[in-house]
Design an enzyme around this catalytic site. Structure first.
Site, PDB file in Angstrom:
ATOM      1  N   ASP A 250      15.394  52.336 -15.545  1.00  0.00           N
ATOM      2  CA  ASP A 250      14.162  51.479 -15.651  1.00  0.00           C
ATOM      3  C   ASP A 250      13.300  51.921 -16.741  1.00  0.00           C
ATOM      4  O   ASP A 250      12.751  53.015 -17.073  1.00  0.00           O
ATOM      5  CB  ASP A 250      13.257  51.558 -14.310  1.00  0.00           C
TER       6      ASP A 250
ATOM      7  N   HIS B 247      10.240  49.242 -17.264  1.00  0.00           N
ATOM      8  CA  HIS B 247       9.168  48.715 -16.548  1.00  0.00           C
ATOM      9  C   HIS B 247       7.925  48.561 -17.636  1.00  0.00           C
ATOM     10  O   HIS B 247       6.642  49.184 -17.345  1.00  0.00           O
ATOM     11  CB  HIS B 247       8.693  49.516 -15.302  1.00  0.00           C
TER      12      HIS B 247
ATOM     13  N   ASP C 257      15.487  46.473 -14.814  1.00  0.00           N
ATOM     14  CA  ASP C 257      13.803  46.403 -14.431  1.00  0.00           C
ATOM     15  C   ASP C 257      13.244  46.949 -15.808  1.00  0.00           C
ATOM     16  O   ASP C 257      12.645  47.830 -16.098  1.00  0.00           O
ATOM     17  CB  ASP C 257      13.820  47.635 -13.500  1.00  0.00           C
TER      18      ASP C 257
ATOM     19  N   ASP D 215       7.675  44.189 -16.005  1.00  0.00           N
ATOM     20  CA  ASP D 215       6.796  44.380 -14.747  1.00  0.00           C
ATOM     21  C   ASP D 215       6.127  45.666 -14.770  1.00  0.00           C
ATOM     22  O   ASP D 215       6.913  46.893 -15.141  1.00  0.00           O
ATOM     23  CB  ASP D 215       7.463  43.960 -13.342  1.00  0.00           C
ATOM     24  N   ARG D 216       4.799  45.642 -13.984  1.00  0.00           N
ATOM     25  CA  ARG D 216       4.157  46.847 -13.762  1.00  0.00           C
ATOM     26  C   ARG D 216       3.548  47.463 -15.074  1.00  0.00           C
ATOM     27  O   ARG D 216       2.388  47.387 -15.190  1.00  0.00           O
ATOM     28  CB  ARG D 216       4.763  48.174 -13.021  1.00  0.00           C
TER      29      ARG D 216
ATOM     30  N   ASN E 289      16.463  44.024 -10.088  1.00  0.00           N
ATOM     31  CA  ASN E 289      15.429  43.212  -9.000  1.00  0.00           C
ATOM     32  C   ASN E 289      14.440  42.778  -9.735  1.00  0.00           C
ATOM     33  O   ASN E 289      13.580  41.611  -8.980  1.00  0.00           O
ATOM     34  CB  ASN E 289      15.419  44.010  -7.778  1.00  0.00           C
ATOM     35  N   HIS E 290      13.723  43.264 -10.734  1.00  0.00           N
ATOM     36  CA  HIS E 290      12.390  42.767 -11.359  1.00  0.00           C
ATOM     37  C   HIS E 290      12.763  41.491 -12.434  1.00  0.00           C
ATOM     38  O   HIS E 290      11.921  41.021 -12.872  1.00  0.00           O
ATOM     39  CB  HIS E 290      11.638  43.699 -11.893  1.00  0.00           C
TER      40      HIS E 290
ATOM     41  N   HIS F 257      22.194  48.367 -11.215  1.00  0.00           N
ATOM     42  CA  HIS F 257      20.798  48.739 -11.046  1.00  0.00           C
ATOM     43  C   HIS F 257      20.445  49.343  -9.814  1.00  0.00           C
ATOM     44  O   HIS F 257      19.773  50.489  -9.591  1.00  0.00           O
ATOM     45  CB  HIS F 257      19.955  47.528 -11.321  1.00  0.00           C
TER      46      HIS F 257
ATOM     47  N   ARG G  30      13.092  49.863   1.382  1.00  0.00           N
ATOM     48  CA  ARG G  30      12.487  48.977   0.540  1.00  0.00           C
ATOM     49  C   ARG G  30      12.213  47.500   1.462  1.00  0.00           C
ATOM     50  O   ARG G  30      11.347  46.711   1.300  1.00  0.00           O
ATOM     51  CB  ARG G  30      13.022  48.467  -0.577  1.00  0.00           C
TER      52      ARG G  30
ATOM     53  N   HIS H 192      16.615  52.242 -10.328  1.00  0.00           N
ATOM     54  CA  HIS H 192      15.950  51.521  -9.349  1.00  0.00           C
ATOM     55  C   HIS H 192      14.843  52.382  -8.496  1.00  0.00           C
ATOM     56  O   HIS H 192      14.098  52.035  -7.982  1.00  0.00           O
ATOM     57  CB  HIS H 192      16.941  50.997  -8.300  1.00  0.00           C
TER      58      HIS H 192
END
Length: 483
Positions: A227, A229, A256, A259-260, A288-289, A337, A385, A412
């Site tokens: 990731d 991110h 990923d 995001d964030r 997943n993002h 992922h 999660r 992840h």
């Protein structure tokens, strides 16, 4: 007996104090362990459960947070923090209607609390927006491709524009280097070139299967990153440490990307541009993002709207659906992922056969590839999660045996050292966003494999400074309240 209970209660309070200290130091896993010890000594204290729920939320373990907050509510139905913590976890999962019920209950219990009123109002707005979007949404079968409706040749580049320019339709290394330099100095890429990169990438991705086979010749190496991110300056540092992607220095970025972090657009355009420049220099796997629901909550949608426009929000959402779901290096290393499956017997051919052009479903093989996590215990368990599942070393071993593979590499999950080796060395987690969200204090890592033996060589690195734009700067208001 009374003395023993008193001793247990006293010790539980000590552990809670230690857990609170660990939480304040951003050592969330340690705080969960300490709250768990306190709960073992005194299961009837709602505060311990609610505090542990908050720590789970910080680790994005929203399923576990909901369970703990529900336990707090069961113990004390008038404990407002139980509803508050559960509502926050539901919000983080995009379950706005469930969150709304909990915040309504917080308001009932604390009618004069301005903070509770503010959060309820934000939640109500989110639910209203969701209902509106559902009302005007077009059925999937009738939806037209945004990409097909755009011709980037018609977008004019103003003579005043001083950023990276593409000559013709070819993404060159010189263009990418100039673009990276501009991004580093917080200059934007012109909409025409951003559009060109994304549309060209779509054409590349549409030709790929859901599971991509990668061949690394003997004596050559291959790098896998986890990731990122939206941490663009840390991505640049990876390239400083390990070289730019090229045919002789290929990479796989394992989902990923966005995001964030608040430089997600810079990250995604960089990765997409390298893929357009040389498809064998870089491989991209969906996380997943890379989905509408996550991007709506965690910042990418807001960032794209701010830096580009609404059309690009739809364009990225469409192109994300073409990203492959998994890769295999030299028929030996399986890279995904999230993780493995709720059933045994899944073959690589089953993954190749997945029709991936959709938003991730809430169950099934595609969901599990993107969301699942390893667990230390054997067998399978519920996901911490709230999506996917947890799987043990026996599940990993059987999957590898069934498919004649040697190793699973996945991402992840943030890890203190940037990586973690589990399941008797048969599974490695790699995470490449150091000091995740500017607060976790973790290292980042990447893995270099050299053919023919493909022994994993793991390199770790620390975060580098970035401009003063906080993580989640473009995220939804209600989620920023809980960050």
């Amino acid at each position: 007996m009374a003395t023993e209970n008193s001793t247990h209660a006293s010790r539980a309070e000590e552990l809670k104090a230690q857990a609170n200290g660990a939480f304040k130091a951003h050592k969330y896993s340690l705080s969960i362990d300490l709250y768990s010890q306190a709960i073992e000594l005194n299961k009837d204290n709602a505060v311990y459960w609610a505090n542990r729920a908050f720590a789970h939320t910080k680790l994005e373990e929203y399923g576990s947070a909901i369970q703990d907050a529900s336990s707090a509510i069961e113990i004390d139905p008038k404990y407002s923090k139980g509803y508050y913590r559960r509502g926050a976890a539901y919000l983080a999962m995009g379950k706005f209607k469930e969150a709304l019920k909990d915040f309504q209950q917080v308001k009932r219990l604390c009618p004069n609390d301005p903070d509770a009123a503010k959060k309820l109002k934000e939640c109500e707005k989110a639910v209203m927006k969701l209902k509106f979007e559902e009302a005007i949404s077009v059925p999937e079968s009738e939806r037209r491709s945004v990409a097909d409706s755009i011709d980037y040749h018609t977008i004019e580049v103003d003579s005043q524009y001083s950023g990276a320019r593409m000559e013709g339709d070819v993404v060159t290394l010189d263009f990418v280097k100039k673009m990276l330099d501009d991004f580093k100095n917080q200059k934007f890429l012109h909409k025409r070139y951003a559009c060109q990169i994304v549309l060209q990438l779509r054409d590349v991705l549409r030709e790929l299967p859901s599971l991509v086979d990668i061949h690394v010749p003997d004596g050559k190496h291959f790098t896998v990153c986890g990731d990122v991110h939206g941490q663009f300056y840390d991505l640049l540092n990876i390239f400083e440490l390990n070289g730019l992607p090229s045919e002789d220095n290929p990479y796989l970025f394992n989902g990923d990307f966005v995001d964030r972090g608040s430089f997600s657009l810079e990250v995604i355009l960089t990765l997409f541009a390298f893929k357009c420049m040389c498809p064998s220099a870089i491989y991209l796997s969906r996380g997943n993002h890379e989905s509408k629901s996550m991007n709506k909550i965690y910042g990418f949608e807001g960032e794209v709207r701010s830096k580009l426009n609404d059309t690009f929000v739809e364009l990225f959402a469409e192109v994300f659906c073409w990203l492959p779901l998994a890769h295999v290096i030299n028929n030996k290393v399986f890279i995904v992922h999230g993780g493995l499956f709720s059933v045994d017997g899944v073959k690589l051919s089953d993954i190749r056969a997945i029709d991936r052009f959709c938003e991730p479903p809430e169950e099934g093989l595609m969901c599990e590839l993107l969301w699942s996590d390893p667990q230390p215990q054997l067998g399978r368990g519920p996901s911490k999660r709230g999506v996917g599942l947890s799987f043990g070393g026996d599940v990993t071993k059987r999957f590898l045996q069934d498919n004649n593979l040697d190793l699973v590499v996945r991402s992840h999950e943030v890890k203190d050292e940037g990586y973690e080796i589990d399941h008797d060395g048969k599974l490695i987690t790699v995470f490449s966003a150091p000091n995740y969200c500017d607060q976790m204090g973790n290292k980042g890592a990447f893995i270099r494999f050299e053919a023919p033996d493909l022994k994993p060589n793991i390199a770790t690195f620390s975060s580098v400074p970035h401009p003063d734009v906080k993580p989640m700067a473009y995220a939804n208001n209600f989620l920023r309240m809980f960050s």
